[in-house]
Design a protein around this motif. Structure first.
Motif, PDB file in Angstrom:
ATOM      1  N   TRP A  50       0.735  -1.157   0.012  1.00 21.87           N
ATOM      2  CA  TRP A  50      -0.060   0.018  -0.021  1.00 21.87           C
ATOM      3  C   TRP A  50       0.787   1.213  -0.077  1.00 21.87           C
ATOM      4  CZ3 TRP A  50      -5.364  -0.429  -0.068  1.00 21.87           C
ATOM      5  CH2 TRP A  50      -5.805  -1.869   0.221  1.00 21.87           C
ATOM      6  N   LEU A  51       0.537   2.152  -0.713  1.00 23.03           N
ATOM      7  CA  LEU A  51       1.018   3.798  -0.414  1.00 23.03           C
ATOM      8  C   LEU A  51       0.252   4.314   0.442  1.00 23.03           C
ATOM      9  CD1 LEU A  51       3.392   5.200  -1.645  1.00 23.03           C
ATOM     10  CD2 LEU A  51       1.486   6.436  -3.203  1.00 23.03           C
TER      11      LEU A  51
ATOM     12  N   ARG B 251      -4.615   5.632   2.361  1.00 22.14           N
ATOM     13  CA  ARG B 251      -4.083   4.793   1.648  1.00 22.14           C
ATOM     14  C   ARG B 251      -4.411   4.462   0.368  1.00 22.14           C
ATOM     15  NH1 ARG B 251      -3.954  -1.044   4.821  1.00 22.14           N
ATOM     16  NH2 ARG B 251      -6.085  -1.736   4.321  1.00 22.14           N
ATOM     17  N   GLU B 252      -3.519   3.893  -0.537  1.00 25.05           N
ATOM     18  CA  GLU B 252      -4.136   3.150  -1.975  1.00 25.05           C
ATOM     19  C   GLU B 252      -3.198   2.224  -2.218  1.00 25.05           C
ATOM     20  OE1 GLU B 252      -6.965   3.354  -4.424  1.00 25.05           O
ATOM     21  OE2 GLU B 252      -6.690   5.247  -3.509  1.00 25.05           O
TER      22      GLU B 252
ATOM     23  N   THR C 254       1.678   1.960 -11.458  1.00 25.97           N
ATOM     24  CA  THR C 254       0.992   3.178 -11.499  1.00 25.97           C
ATOM     25  C   THR C 254       0.117   3.339 -10.249  1.00 25.97           C
ATOM     26  OG1 THR C 254       1.234   3.899 -13.505  1.00 25.97           O
ATOM     27  CG2 THR C 254      -0.242   5.082 -12.342  1.00 25.97           C
ATOM     28  N   VAL C 255       0.260   4.352  -9.185  1.00 23.21           N
ATOM     29  CA  VAL C 255      -0.729   4.160  -8.215  1.00 23.21           C
ATOM     30  C   VAL C 255      -1.360   5.711  -8.289  1.00 23.21           C
ATOM     31  CG1 VAL C 255      -0.929   4.365  -5.429  1.00 23.21           C
ATOM     32  CG2 VAL C 255       0.860   3.040  -6.616  1.00 23.21           C
ATOM     33  N   THR C 256      -2.596   5.784  -8.129  1.00 21.46           N
ATOM     34  CA  THR C 256      -3.542   7.053  -8.444  1.00 21.46           C
ATOM     35  C   THR C 256      -4.251   7.309  -7.313  1.00 21.46           C
ATOM     36  OG1 THR C 256      -3.458   6.415 -10.978  1.00 21.46           O
ATOM     37  CG2 THR C 256      -5.084   8.363  -9.874  1.00 21.46           C
ATOM     38  N   MET C 257      -4.257   8.535  -6.684  1.00 21.15           N
ATOM     39  CA  MET C 257      -4.914   8.765  -5.453  1.00 21.15           C
ATOM     40  C   MET C 257      -5.561  10.121  -5.677  1.00 21.15           C
ATOM     41  SD  MET C 257      -3.408   9.261  -1.787  1.00 21.15           S
ATOM     42  CE  MET C 257      -2.695   7.518  -1.956  1.00 21.15           C
ATOM     43  N   ARG C 258      -6.654  10.305  -5.174  1.00 23.10           N
ATOM     44  CA  ARG C 258      -7.774  11.544  -5.340  1.00 23.10           C
ATOM     45  C   ARG C 258      -7.499  12.497  -3.911  1.00 23.10           C
ATOM     46  NH1 ARG C 258     -12.378  13.360  -7.864  1.00 23.10           N
ATOM     47  NH2 ARG C 258     -11.624  12.221  -9.622  1.00 23.10           N
ATOM     48  N   LEU C 259      -6.847  13.452  -4.499  1.00 17.47           N
ATOM     49  CA  LEU C 259      -6.512  14.418  -3.469  1.00 17.47           C
ATOM     50  C   LEU C 259      -7.245  15.773  -3.427  1.00 17.47           C
ATOM     51  CD1 LEU C 259      -2.468  13.992  -3.674  1.00 17.47           C
ATOM     52  CD2 LEU C 259      -3.967  12.891  -2.412  1.00 17.47           C
ATOM     53  N   GLN C 260      -7.226  16.710  -2.322  1.00 21.07           N
ATOM     54  CA  GLN C 260      -7.931  17.856  -2.377  1.00 21.07           C
ATOM     55  C   GLN C 260      -7.328  18.947  -1.632  1.00 21.07           C
ATOM     56  OE1 GLN C 260     -11.783  17.637  -0.168  1.00 21.07           O
ATOM     57  NE2 GLN C 260     -12.417  19.702  -0.940  1.00 21.07           N
TER      58      GLN C 260
END
Length: 214
Positions: A136-137, A154-155, A167-173
């Motif tokens: 996990w990231l 985590r993702e 590739t690890v993609t994450m939704r940030l704000q």
């Protein structure tokens, strides 16, 4: 910190002269090889208009390190896991295990509006000799404190053979206030133990600047 200084158009030599810190020290700090002092962090905040963003991030990382040490001490008492400097490590940890960031979207220093959501992707190479499974990231420090760059805790990191890039993609704000904001992540197992706990593997991170308008 480097992105903040460069966005202000200040050369490293000038920053060293104005701050009183050695140029080599500033370079090591900006590259993640040396932890900055609170005094230096405050100087960057004040000099480059970041408010208290960097100080808050330093506190966040310190809290994450303390939490890792607490986990390590519990594991020592239970005689469950081997321990390295920086916290306990996963069962399948191996010294030939390596990870390397080879690409990313949303370059550091990207300007975003207040509270704007965006997708950040990191391309991570398995540069070691061990396969990756069930990794996990994981965010280091708190993921949802008001005023900080928000993210999932985590993702999932896709399984990868040696030499394979995932590739690890994450939704940030973005936070609601104007200024610089950074979120730090490291590769962990399912319960949050670090695969690369030492300074030889700096955190994967995202740094953005929140503005009133794009």
């Amino acid at each position: 910190m480097r992105e903040l200084r460069e966005a202000a158009g200040v050369p490293l030599t000038r920053a060293a002269a104005e701050s009183g810190w050695d140029k080599g020290h500033l370079s090591r700090v900006e590259r993640g090889h040396t932890k900055p002092s609170r005094e230096l962090t405050e100087w960057y905040d004040n000099s480059f208009g970041a408010g208290k963003s960097l100080v808050n991030q330093l506190m966040e990382l310190d809290a994450a390190v303390r939490a890792g040490r607490d986990v390590s001490q519990r594991d020592i008492r239970r005689h469950v896991q081997p321990v390295l400097l920086g916290g306990s490590v996963p069962i399948d940890h191996h010294p030939e295990d390596r990870a390397e960031l080879v690409g990313e979207t949303v370059p550091d220093g990207t300007r975003l509006c207040r509270d704007e959501q965006f997708d950040k992707a990191w391309e991570i190479l398995n540069s070691g000799e061990r396969p990756w499974r069930d990794r996990w990231l994981t965010r280091q420090g708190a993921a949802g404190i008001p005023g900080w760059l928000r993210s999932p805790v985590r993702e999932r990191v896709p399984d990868a053979a040696p030499g394979e890039t995932v590739t690890v993609t994450m939704r940030l704000q973005a936070p609601p206030q104007v200024g610089a904001s950074t979120a730090y992540f490291k590769i962990t197992d399912d319960v949050g133990r670090l695969y690369y706990p030492g300074l030889e593997s700096p955190p994967i991170y995202c740094t953005i600047f929140t503005v009133d308008s794009p």
